[in-house]
Design an enzyme around this catalytic site. Sequence first.
Site: not given
Length: 317
Positions: A131, A279
């Site tokens: 990241k 999700k």
Amino acid sequence: MDKKRTIVVALGGNALQRQGEAASEQQQRVADETVRQLLPLIQAGHNVAIVHGNGPQVGNIVLHEEAINTPDVPSLPLEDSGAMSQGLIGFWLQQAFHDAFMVNQMNNRAVSVITQTIVSLSDPAFQNPTKPIGPFYSEDEAKTVASERGYTVKEDAGRGWRRVVPSSPKPQTVVEADVIQALVHAGVTVVSTGGGGIPVLQDETGQLKGVAAVIDKDFGAAKLADLLDADTLLILTSVDAAKINFGKPDEQSLGEVSIEELQKHIDDGQFAAGSMLPKTQAALSFLDGKSGRTAIITSLDKTAEAINGSAGTIIKS
């Protein structure tokens, strides 16, 4: 009234900051609009806990920190910046709730809780940090920063070099879950677990220490919802439902689907990593092995309809 439920709401970044609108006043205005969309859940008598993303905010805080880094004013570590973002966003949301409750003559309260989430160093995320955060460097600058500060640096899509940190280690538990549960059961609207929680490690004596990493907000929300034994996990994003064949002529929105059907779509690669995939995975992790639970994926403006079963992707255990 529908039966009173405990609902954990996972707010996507679009519910807090719009593209190019990073000023505090602009973000507070978005927070006000977000709260107006969530208010019907509270007016219907449900207990509500809110988890929010913090990507744009913590990113800006890190840039501020790095811009001022001097011996007299050293930059704070990433976990401190995460805590700052929780306090900041919590302030905006609890103020927005206060004002909405007052306007609607509701005797309700909202509060934000700075929240720590335990992760494990054995998580694969720590073996390969991916990241990117913070400022861009030239290759030489990046190597100097890596040497002096112990950072891992990588080239970022041809734009320059940046620090990278572990991405999406799985939440083991939420340290403050029992406090959040007590508040939620007392009818307080609680804002917590921002950015998935501040990542912390727990040693063999039980002591906690912050660690530089980025937890996925949806997995943080799913873990909190599980710990609260919530009835519903409501994941709000920029689209009104999960879709298969996304962006193609035969694109199809998913309405009520079974756990097995959603898992098949995941296995078939229907959902993009870093977008709809976490999700759907978070939704299934909340439902896993438990009965009587519901996970919903929809957009903020479909909140009321989704809770009533008439919008969004709905998965039940």
